[in-house]
Design an enzyme around this catalytic site. Structure first.
Site, PDB file in Angstrom:
ATOM      1  CG  ASP A 140     -68.638 -27.031  -7.642  1.00 12.47           C
ATOM      2  OD1 ASP A 140     -68.994 -25.849  -8.129  1.00 12.47           O
ATOM      3  OD2 ASP A 140     -67.642 -27.177  -7.220  1.00 12.47           O
ATOM      4  CD  GLU A 189     -65.298 -25.076 -13.959  1.00 13.41           C
ATOM      5  OE1 GLU A 189     -64.316 -25.067 -13.670  1.00 13.41           O
ATOM      6  OE2 GLU A 189     -66.081 -24.075 -13.315  1.00 13.41           O
TER       7      GLU A 189
END
Length: 323
Positions: free
Chosen positions: A31, A201
């Site tokens: 991420d 997401e």
């Protein structure tokens, strides 16, 4: 023999041989948010481990995209009393000589649990960061969006927006001037849902040629269908019509490519996609590493599919490409 050595020397001098710069640093991370502060590239990733071990964040800095310095434990749960686990997906922005780090914590599954999206602050990009609010900034599910995967974005008019959301829903909210809360929209709502087709997401936004490029991750993060898609709009609120998938795994190189960010130096034509992926020989869901590959546009401004590689990018010192 002499001819072969001469040719090898030529390749070394011209730097035209294939280098393996991906992954860009050692360790399991995911991420990543890439950003430029002054004359330095920075990457803020998730420490990729079981949720109960995700209790700190590291950062990495570089002057050229290929040589990285690790800054350990810029934030951990000892500084955030309400955060216990699952410290995720940092997003950072500089405002008035302060660095504000937004993060998710605790992986809450309902409105009855403590956790959500928090804010930490520091005088330096390498921290240490301390809790800014003493509580989560967002601790409830709004419009069905789990409060994770936050991205803070400064618009052309100086407004700051927070894009976030898991569980297949994405919200945007306008931050107030001191980042302690939100400014309601004209209709009185605070959290506006902007979920595009196939969104899962990892939202990200940038502006190019006065267009808003909104990007997100699709598929399941543990599986082969994890990927990145995007939309283009005239407004930071959309509507965001899905254009195409632009990042995905390559069965010859790595699996699970997704949850990315984009680095772009103002005045440069170079755009870099920073993302995580899983090596082919790894089956553990947390065995993820950070990579960078070049991102290109066609003549109409659409993003071309990003080819994931082992070569990655060559050294690119800041301030070299400005027009």
């Amino acid at each position: 023999m002499l001819k072969s050595l001469t040719f090898l020397a030529f390749l070394l001098l011209t730097n035209s041989y294939a280098q393996e710069n991906n992954p860009i640093f050692k360790g399991w991370y995911a991420d990543p948010e890439g950003i430029i502060f002054d004359t330095t590239y920075w990457i803020y990733p998730t420490f990729s481990a079981p949720y109960d071990s995700q209790v700190h964040l590291d950062a990495f800095s570089s002057s050229n995209l290929t040589e990285w310095t690790k800054h350990e434990r810029i934030l951990d749960t000892t500084a955030i009393k309400w955060a216990k686990r699952a410290l995720w997906a940092p997003s950072i922005i500089k405002k008035e000589n302060k660095y504000f780090l937004f993060f998710g914590a605790n992986d809450i599954q309902s409105n009855n649990e403590l956790g959500g999206i928090g804010v930490a602050v520091s005088d330096k990009p390498e921290g240490p960061f301390k809790d800014y609010l003493g509580k989560p900034l967002i601790d409830k599910f709004h419009n069905g969006a789990q409060p994770i995967d936050q991205f803070v974005f400064k618009d052309k008019n100086g407004n700051y927006y927070l894009y976030y959301g898991g569980w297949g829903h994405c919200n945007v909210a306008q931050l107030n001037k001191d980042f302690t809360g939100f400014i309601p929209f004209e209709d009185g709502t605070i959290f506006k849902e902007i979920t595009p087709e196939n969104y899962v997401e990892g939202p990200f936004m940038f502006i190019k040629d006065d267009k808003y490029y909104f990007m997100w991750s699709e598929g399941g993060w543990t599986g082969p269908d994890y990927s990145v898609a995007y939309a283009i709009a005239d407004s930071p609120f959309g509507p965001f019509k899905r254009e195409a998938k632009i990042l995905q795994q390559d069965a010859a190189i790595a699996t699970g490519a997704g949850h990315h960010s984009v680095i772009h130096e103002k005045g440069s034509d170079d755009y870099y996609m920073v993302y995580h992926r899983r090596p082919l020989n790894e089956t553990d869901q947390n065995s993820r590493e950070i990579c960078i590959d070049k991102m290109y546009f066609d003549k109409d401004g659409f993003i071309k599919p990003v080819k994931i590689s082992n070569e990655g990018v060559r050294a690119n010192p800041l301030n070299k490409n400005r027009r």
